[in-house]
Every structure is written in C-alpha cells, then in structure tokens.
Design a protein around this motif. Structure first.
Motif, PDB file in Angstrom:
ATOM      1  N   LYS A 241      41.662  27.303  43.853  1.00 12.45           N
ATOM      2  CA  LYS A 241      40.310  27.218  43.272  1.00 12.45           C
ATOM      3  C   LYS A 241      39.954  28.507  42.522  1.00 12.45           C
ATOM      4  O   LYS A 241      40.614  29.530  42.684  1.00 12.45           O
ATOM      5  CB  LYS A 241      39.294  26.901  44.364  1.00 12.45           C
ATOM      6  CG  LYS A 241      39.119  27.975  45.406  1.00 12.45           C
ATOM      7  CD  LYS A 241      37.930  27.629  46.308  1.00 12.45           C
ATOM      8  CE  LYS A 241      37.570  28.733  47.279  1.00 12.45           C
ATOM      9  NZ  LYS A 241      37.308  30.054  46.734  1.00 12.45           N
ATOM     10  N   LEU A 242      38.908  28.411  41.695  1.00  9.91           N
ATOM     11  CA  LEU A 242      38.479  29.590  40.942  1.00  9.91           C
ATOM     12  C   LEU A 242      37.953  30.643  41.906  1.00  9.91           C
ATOM     13  O   LEU A 242      37.325  30.314  42.924  1.00  9.91           O
ATOM     14  CB  LEU A 242      37.377  29.203  39.954  1.00  9.91           C
ATOM     15  CG  LEU A 242      37.749  28.150  38.906  1.00  9.91           C
ATOM     16  CD1 LEU A 242      36.584  27.945  37.941  1.00  9.91           C
ATOM     17  CD2 LEU A 242      38.999  28.550  38.135  1.00  9.91           C
ATOM     18  N   LEU A 243      38.180  31.901  41.585  1.00  8.50           N
ATOM     19  CA  LEU A 243      37.831  32.989  42.512  1.00  8.50           C
ATOM     20  C   LEU A 243      36.532  33.692  42.131  1.00  8.50           C
ATOM     21  O   LEU A 243      36.261  33.908  40.948  1.00  8.50           O
ATOM     22  CB  LEU A 243      38.941  34.040  42.517  1.00  8.50           C
ATOM     23  CG  LEU A 243      40.352  33.568  42.828  1.00  8.50           C
ATOM     24  CD1 LEU A 243      41.315  34.747  42.725  1.00  8.50           C
ATOM     25  CD2 LEU A 243      40.432  32.933  44.209  1.00  8.50           C
ATOM     26  N   LYS A 244      35.803  34.042  43.160  1.00  6.75           N
ATOM     27  CA  LYS A 244      34.615  34.889  42.971  1.00  6.75           C
ATOM     28  C   LYS A 244      35.058  36.303  43.310  1.00  6.75           C
ATOM     29  O   LYS A 244      35.454  36.583  44.439  1.00  6.75           O
ATOM     30  CB  LYS A 244      33.507  34.464  43.947  1.00  6.75           C
ATOM     31  CG  LYS A 244      33.011  33.032  43.753  1.00  6.75           C
ATOM     32  CD  LYS A 244      31.882  32.765  44.765  1.00  6.75           C
ATOM     33  CE  LYS A 244      31.220  31.431  44.557  1.00  6.75           C
ATOM     34  NZ  LYS A 244      32.028  30.279  44.976  1.00  6.75           N
ATOM     35  N   ILE A 245      34.987  37.184  42.319  1.00  8.53           N
ATOM     36  CA  ILE A 245      35.483  38.544  42.578  1.00  8.53           C
ATOM     37  C   ILE A 245      34.358  39.573  42.463  1.00  8.53           C
ATOM     38  O   ILE A 245      33.295  39.288  41.897  1.00  8.53           O
ATOM     39  CB  ILE A 245      36.657  38.916  41.645  1.00  8.53           C
ATOM     40  CG1 ILE A 245      36.214  38.969  40.180  1.00  8.53           C
ATOM     41  CG2 ILE A 245      37.819  37.937  41.816  1.00  8.53           C
ATOM     42  CD1 ILE A 245      37.206  39.724  39.294  1.00  8.53           C
ATOM     43  N   MET A 246      34.597  40.733  43.008  1.00 11.31           N
ATOM     44  CA  MET A 246      33.599  41.818  42.923  1.00 11.31           C
ATOM     45  C   MET A 246      34.281  43.098  42.433  1.00 11.31           C
ATOM     46  O   MET A 246      35.474  43.310  42.651  1.00 11.31           O
ATOM     47  CB  MET A 246      32.962  42.082  44.284  1.00 11.31           C
ATOM     48  CG  MET A 246      33.922  42.565  45.344  1.00 11.31           C
ATOM     49  SD  MET A 246      33.099  43.261  46.809  1.00 11.31           S
ATOM     50  CE  MET A 246      32.871  44.963  46.319  1.00 11.31           C
ATOM     51  N   THR A 247      33.500  43.946  41.779  1.00 12.96           N
ATOM     52  CA  THR A 247      34.007  45.260  41.406  1.00 12.96           C
ATOM     53  C   THR A 247      34.179  46.056  42.684  1.00 12.96           C
ATOM     54  O   THR A 247      33.228  46.227  43.446  1.00 12.96           O
ATOM     55  CB  THR A 247      33.003  45.981  40.476  1.00 12.96           C
ATOM     56  OG1 THR A 247      32.677  45.098  39.397  1.00 12.96           O
ATOM     57  CG2 THR A 247      33.587  47.272  39.939  1.00 12.96           C
ATOM     58  N   SER A 248      35.378  46.529  42.909  1.00 15.48           N
ATOM     59  CA  SER A 248      35.672  47.243  44.145  1.00 15.48           C
ATOM     60  C   SER A 248      35.068  48.637  44.130  1.00 15.48           C
ATOM     61  O   SER A 248      34.946  49.261  43.069  1.00 15.48           O
ATOM     62  CB  SER A 248      37.190  47.349  44.297  1.00 15.48           C
ATOM     63  OG  SER A 248      37.498  47.979  45.512  1.00 15.48           O
TER      64      SER A 248
ATOM     65  N   GLY B 182      38.803  41.581  45.245  1.00  9.51           N
ATOM     66  CA  GLY B 182      38.215  42.733  44.565  1.00  9.51           C
ATOM     67  C   GLY B 182      38.881  42.975  43.219  1.00  9.51           C
ATOM     68  O   GLY B 182      39.956  42.444  42.939  1.00  9.51           O
ATOM     69  N   LEU B 183      38.226  43.777  42.392  1.00 10.03           N
ATOM     70  CA  LEU B 183      38.779  44.191  41.103  1.00 10.03           C
ATOM     71  C   LEU B 183      38.638  45.713  41.041  1.00 10.03           C
ATOM     72  O   LEU B 183      37.521  46.236  41.165  1.00 10.03           O
ATOM     73  CB  LEU B 183      38.005  43.535  39.952  1.00 10.03           C
ATOM     74  CG  LEU B 183      38.453  43.932  38.553  1.00 10.03           C
ATOM     75  CD1 LEU B 183      39.871  43.436  38.262  1.00 10.03           C
ATOM     76  CD2 LEU B 183      37.495  43.377  37.495  1.00 10.03           C
ATOM     77  N   LEU B 184      39.753  46.401  40.864  1.00  4.71           N
ATOM     78  CA  LEU B 184      39.729  47.867  40.928  1.00  4.71           C
ATOM     79  C   LEU B 184      39.683  48.501  39.546  1.00  4.71           C
ATOM     80  O   LEU B 184      40.307  47.996  38.600  1.00  4.71           O
ATOM     81  CB  LEU B 184      40.972  48.377  41.673  1.00  4.71           C
ATOM     82  CG  LEU B 184      41.048  47.989  43.147  1.00  4.71           C
ATOM     83  CD1 LEU B 184      41.838  46.711  43.317  1.00  4.71           C
ATOM     84  CD2 LEU B 184      41.677  49.091  43.970  1.00  4.71           C
ATOM     85  N   LEU B 185      38.952  49.590  39.457  1.00  2.00           N
ATOM     86  CA  LEU B 185      38.864  50.349  38.209  1.00  2.00           C
ATOM     87  C   LEU B 185      39.834  51.521  38.264  1.00  2.00           C
ATOM     88  O   LEU B 185      40.301  51.904  39.337  1.00  2.00           O
ATOM     89  CB  LEU B 185      37.440  50.885  38.014  1.00  2.00           C
ATOM     90  CG  LEU B 185      36.299  49.863  38.126  1.00  2.00           C
ATOM     91  CD1 LEU B 185      34.964  50.543  37.812  1.00  2.00           C
ATOM     92  CD2 LEU B 185      36.524  48.682  37.182  1.00  2.00           C
ATOM     93  N   ASP B 186      40.089  52.100  37.069  1.00  2.00           N
ATOM     94  CA  ASP B 186      40.910  53.316  37.058  1.00  2.00           C
ATOM     95  C   ASP B 186      39.991  54.539  37.195  1.00  2.00           C
ATOM     96  O   ASP B 186      38.783  54.400  37.345  1.00  2.00           O
ATOM     97  CB  ASP B 186      41.805  53.356  35.804  1.00  2.00           C
ATOM     98  CG  ASP B 186      41.012  53.565  34.515  1.00  2.00           C
ATOM     99  OD1 ASP B 186      39.806  53.930  34.578  1.00  2.00           O
ATOM    100  OD2 ASP B 186      41.589  53.369  33.428  1.00  2.00           O
ATOM    101  N   GLN B 187      40.579  55.718  37.096  1.00  2.57           N
ATOM    102  CA  GLN B 187      39.824  56.967  37.302  1.00  2.57           C
ATOM    103  C   GLN B 187      38.742  57.194  36.252  1.00  2.57           C
ATOM    104  O   GLN B 187      37.796  57.921  36.484  1.00  2.57           O
ATOM    105  CB  GLN B 187      40.786  58.153  37.216  1.00  2.57           C
ATOM    106  CG  GLN B 187      41.998  58.004  38.069  1.00  2.57           C
ATOM    107  CD  GLN B 187      41.853  58.745  39.364  1.00  2.57           C
ATOM    108  OE1 GLN B 187      41.759  59.951  39.370  1.00  2.57           O
ATOM    109  NE2 GLN B 187      41.806  58.031  40.452  1.00  2.57           N
ATOM    110  N   GLN B 188      38.916  56.573  35.070  1.00  4.66           N
ATOM    111  CA  GLN B 188      37.925  56.748  33.998  1.00  4.66           C
ATOM    112  C   GLN B 188      36.868  55.653  34.013  1.00  4.66           C
ATOM    113  O   GLN B 188      35.989  55.623  33.171  1.00  4.66           O
ATOM    114  CB  GLN B 188      38.618  56.727  32.620  1.00  4.66           C
ATOM    115  CG  GLN B 188      39.271  58.048  32.208  1.00  4.66           C
ATOM    116  CD  GLN B 188      40.513  58.325  33.018  1.00  4.66           C
ATOM    117  OE1 GLN B 188      41.370  57.459  33.175  1.00  4.66           O
ATOM    118  NE2 GLN B 188      40.617  59.526  33.555  1.00  4.66           N
ATOM    119  N   GLY B 189      36.979  54.734  34.953  1.00  7.76           N
ATOM    120  CA  GLY B 189      35.994  53.661  35.026  1.00  7.76           C
ATOM    121  C   GLY B 189      36.362  52.426  34.222  1.00  7.76           C
ATOM    122  O   GLY B 189      35.551  51.507  34.079  1.00  7.76           O
TER     123      GLY B 189
END
Ligand code: PMP
Length: 300
Positions: free
Chosen positions: A134-141, A179-186
């Motif tokens: 199914k489609l996923l609900k994700i969040m900014t980690s 979750g969805l992860l950002l890099d060091q610069q955002g």
C-alpha cells in the motif's frame, strides 16, 4: 518474531553449505562488537520463462566488494563463485522467489585495527515487499543521514544501519509507515532502507550520490526512465519542494518500487494510479520478471 530459517534451511559459509540451525558465530567477533561488517540485499525472481534468476547479481556482488574495500575488510572471492553459491543456496532450499543476504564479517578482534581476514555468509528467505504494497505515509525524520566525512557512506556497512533503525523506529512511534532522512545541508537524502524519487510536471527527480546509498534499484529506475523517454534529473531538493510534488516513491531491492501517499501528513498532488511512479513501478516489476513492458498499454 519472523522466522528466517527452519530446521532444514541451508546456508553458505566460507565455501561450505551447512544447516542454518547448526551454524554458529564467535561472540568475540569484531563485526558483532563494532558493527564492522558489510552486507547486501538481493532478490531472486521466478521469471516469465519459468527460470529462477537473481536480479543484477553482478552489480550486487560488485557493490559488496567495493563496500569491503572502502572500509578495509579483505575480500578474496570472485563474483563467479559467489553467484554460483547463491544459485546453489536457492536450489538447496527449493526457493523460487527469495530475498538473499550476503554478509561479510570479521573474526574475533577487540582492537580497532582493520581486519586481516573475513568470512562470507550467504543466506536466503522468502520475503514479500519489505514496506508492503500500500501507499506509505512518511515523515521527515529528526535524524540526518550519517556525515559523509565521518564514514564511507557508499559502503553498505552494518554499523550505518543503526541510523536507519533510529529513523524507522521514530516514524513508527509517531504513527507513520517510514521516515525520510535529510543530509547535513538539509536536502532530502533517502529513506532508512530505500532511495526516494518524485515527479513534478512530467519530470522525475532523485537526489545525486553524496549522502545516499546509490541503490541498484535506483539505477534500474533511472535506466527505465531513459528507456521509456521519461525525463529524469539527479538534483538536490528540499522537503518543501518535495511537498509540492505530483507523486513520490521509494525504491530498493527489498521494497521494490512503492508509492508514497503523504509527507508529514500532506498528500501528494496526483492519484498514484495516474503517476509516472506507477508506470515505473510496473516497468520495474516487468524488468525483474523479464517480461515485456509497453508504456502505451499501461496508460491506455
Ligand atoms: N538506501 C539505503 C540506506 C538502503 O539500505 C538501500 C537498500 N539496500 C537502498 C538505499 C536501496 O538500495 P538497492 O536498490 O541497491 O537495494
């Protein structure tokens, strides 16, 4: 708990085929204590012709070798012998569709010196799509990807995955699927175990290598975009840009191509069924199963 093996399961270790239930490891191993090990995740499919095929086996074993080189774990095996051993593991376990886990791990050593020898394990189990269908609900980690200056980020090293566990667990505790992860610069980097893509105004985007594991599925999706004449660009983008996307998806060997429903509670612009993500999801499935895929047919 999911059972990865039973009394009859056979695995491959250092040139031998052994029963998983009777295989052991040393509790003083450097890999267990310091996360100093390297692994792969590969899938085998029963293809359209009926033959069982390991998808992109060479690419995965090349990455395993490269991952070891990057963190100074000796790698003395050839692709040929590892691919042959992998097919044999599938055969001995009567598996047609499987998730395959090669792991290179190091012997007992409590110092912080690089390993001078290593072991290889190849095991396999039957595993459905890792993140479901199914489609996923994700969040900014709240967790960033590890600093590329603090680690060989392109090495698929065991120790790196504590970061993935933290991000995934945080998302689940907050009621999201992932979750969805950002890099060091955002800028947006990737999921805990998958790469991310989005679609905007008929074009597809994904982050460039730098703070991500450059996935083999990601490379396949890019290849499919070229073949299907879907414009694709690797570029850095922010969460705000991603929130304005028409559609977005994760991709990885275990997850395959899986659509995203929302990011931080905000749904994506298009119904998934009308997105380029859906086209690529179907094209990916056709590719691993060695089936013909006609985009026109899909859109009709
Ligand atoms: N990023 C991370 C952090 C992963 O663990 C994975 C899974 N190996 C991926 C991306 C996707 O890589 P691949 O398509 O090669 O499985």
């Amino acid at each position: 708990m999911y059972s990865y093996y039973n009394d009859n399961t056979i695995l491959y270790i250092d040139g031998e085929y052994r029963k998983a239930a009777e295989s052991t490891t040393d509790l003083y191993g450097q890999s267990l204590h310091y996360g100093y090990a390297v692994f792969e995740g590969i899938r085998a499919y029963k293809t359209a012709s009926g033959e069982v095929k390991i998808f992109k086996a060479k690419e995965h074993y090349d990455r395993l070798r490269r991952s070891c080189e990057l963190i100074h774990i000796p790698f003395k095996w050839t692709n040929e012998e590892l691919i042959e051993a992998t097919y044999k593991v599938l055969e001995l376990n009567n598996m047609e569709e499987a998730y395959i886990r090669p792991l290179v791990f190091c012997p007992p050593n409590m110092t912080l010196k690089a390993a001078s020898e290593a072991h290889i394990l190849i095991c396999a189990w039957e595993w459905g799509a890792y993140l479901g269908e199914k489609l996923l609900k994700i969040m900014t980690s709240s967790y960033e990807r590890p600093n590329p200056k603090a680690f060989k980020i392109e090495s698929k090293s065991a120790g790196l995955y504590v970061n993935s566990i933290l991000a995934s667990q945080e998302a689940k505790e907050k009621g999201y699927d992932e979750g969805l992860l950002l890099d060091q610069q955002g800028f947006v980097a990737e999921g805990p175990g998958a790469n991310v893509f989005f679609e905007k105004d008929g074009k597809v985007y994904t982050p460039p290598p730098g703070s991500i594991l450059p996935g083999i599925t990601r490379a396949t999706v890019i290849e499919l975009c070229h073949e299907l004449n879907i414009p694709i660009e690797e570029k850095l983008f922010t969460i705000d840009e991603l929130k304005k996307a028409d559609a977005a998806w994760f991709c990885g060997t275990a997850a395959e191509v899986v659509g995203l429903e929302s990011l931080d509670g905000q749904p994506f612009g298009k119904p998934w069924a009308q997105s380029l993500g859906k086209v690529l999801q179907q094209a990916y499935k056709a590719r691993v199963l060695e089936k013909e895929f006609e985009r026109a047919e899909q859109l009709a």
